[in-house]
Design a protein around this motif. Structure first.
Motif, PDB file in Angstrom:
ATOM      1  N   SER A   1       0.816  -1.210   0.000  1.00 48.63           N
ATOM      2  CA  SER A   1       0.000   0.000   0.000  1.00 48.63           C
ATOM      3  C   SER A   1       0.848   1.257   0.000  1.00 48.63           C
ATOM      4  O   SER A   1       1.864   1.339   0.691  1.00 48.63           O
ATOM      5  CB  SER A   1      -0.925   0.019   1.224  1.00 48.63           C
ATOM      6  N   ALA A   2       0.383   2.235  -0.786  1.00 50.43           N
ATOM      7  CA  ALA A   2       0.967   3.566  -0.805  1.00 50.43           C
ATOM      8  C   ALA A   2      -0.076   4.601  -0.375  1.00 50.43           C
ATOM      9  O   ALA A   2       0.089   5.793  -0.606  1.00 50.43           O
ATOM     10  CB  ALA A   2       1.488   3.892  -2.209  1.00 50.43           C
ATOM     11  N   ASN A   3      -1.148   4.139   0.250  1.00 50.87           N
ATOM     12  CA  ASN A   3      -2.246   5.012   0.630  1.00 50.87           C
ATOM     13  C   ASN A   3      -1.817   5.955   1.752  1.00 50.87           C
ATOM     14  O   ASN A   3      -1.372   5.501   2.808  1.00 50.87           O
ATOM     15  CB  ASN A   3      -3.448   4.174   1.074  1.00 50.87           C
ATOM     16  N   PRO A   4      -1.966   7.273   1.557  1.00 46.69           N
ATOM     17  CA  PRO A   4      -1.543   8.223   2.589  1.00 46.69           C
ATOM     18  C   PRO A   4      -2.345   8.130   3.883  1.00 46.69           C
ATOM     19  O   PRO A   4      -1.918   8.659   4.912  1.00 46.69           O
ATOM     20  CB  PRO A   4      -1.716   9.592   1.925  1.00 46.69           C
ATOM     21  N   LEU A   5      -3.487   7.444   3.869  1.00 45.00           N
ATOM     22  CA  LEU A   5      -4.288   7.256   5.082  1.00 45.00           C
ATOM     23  C   LEU A   5      -3.868   6.032   5.886  1.00 45.00           C
ATOM     24  O   LEU A   5      -4.390   5.787   6.968  1.00 45.00           O
ATOM     25  CB  LEU A   5      -5.776   7.142   4.717  1.00 45.00           C
ATOM     26  N   LEU A   6      -2.911   5.267   5.353  1.00 44.22           N
ATOM     27  CA  LEU A   6      -2.456   4.049   6.002  1.00 44.22           C
ATOM     28  C   LEU A   6      -1.803   4.359   7.346  1.00 44.22           C
ATOM     29  O   LEU A   6      -0.994   5.282   7.457  1.00 44.22           O
ATOM     30  CB  LEU A   6      -1.450   3.336   5.098  1.00 44.22           C
TER      31      LEU A   6
END
Length: 141
Positions: A63-68
């Motif tokens: 994942s590269a999701n900034p909300l991770l």
């Protein structure tokens, strides 16, 4: 989006089938394959790729999701050395390091966790299920 080490991501558990994953989050934007010709399901809106094993079970997430979040801490876009130091403290052991030039990898193999960075900033978090006696542990599937 909370990484649950050894378990999955939010309500997505390691060990679920490709069909179950699609039922949960819809059809992927792209299906690629890894070096073993196993499916990689890419979801652009989630900024995640889900890796299936030879039994068609989810075994790895990138994942590269900034909300991770990981250990209740935002990680994407943060200083990699800060994140790695915190993880070493929380997990109780040091990481393995690989240098690819501008890209670097910090692995905590006992927890099936890899932090990837470019130019000192976390770009991706990769994580998978745990193992016991060379067999995958799918605790919530």
């Amino acid at each position: 989006m909370e990484v649950k080490l050894g378990l999955g991501l939010d309500g997505i558990s390691f060990g679920i089938s490709q069909d179950s994953l699609k039922d949960m989050i819809g059809e992927p934007d792209k299906i690629d394959v890894d070096h073993d010709e196993l499916p990689l399901l890419q979801y652009n809106s989630l900024m995640c790729t889900f890796w299936m094993d030879k039994s068609d079970r989810l075994h790895w997430i990138q994942s590269a999701n900034p909300l991770l979040t990981l250990q209740n801490t935002k990680v994407i876009g943060m200083e990699v050395l800060d994140i790695v130091a915190k993880l070493a403290l929380v997990l109780g052991y040091s990481h393995e390091f690989e240098d690819y030039g501008a890209t670097e990898s910090y692995s905590f193999s006992e927890h099936e966790l890899e932090i990837q960075s470019e130019y000192g900033i976390v770009t991706d978090v990769c994580f998978g299920h745990y193992w016991k006696d060379d067999e995958p542990l799918y605790t919530n599937a």
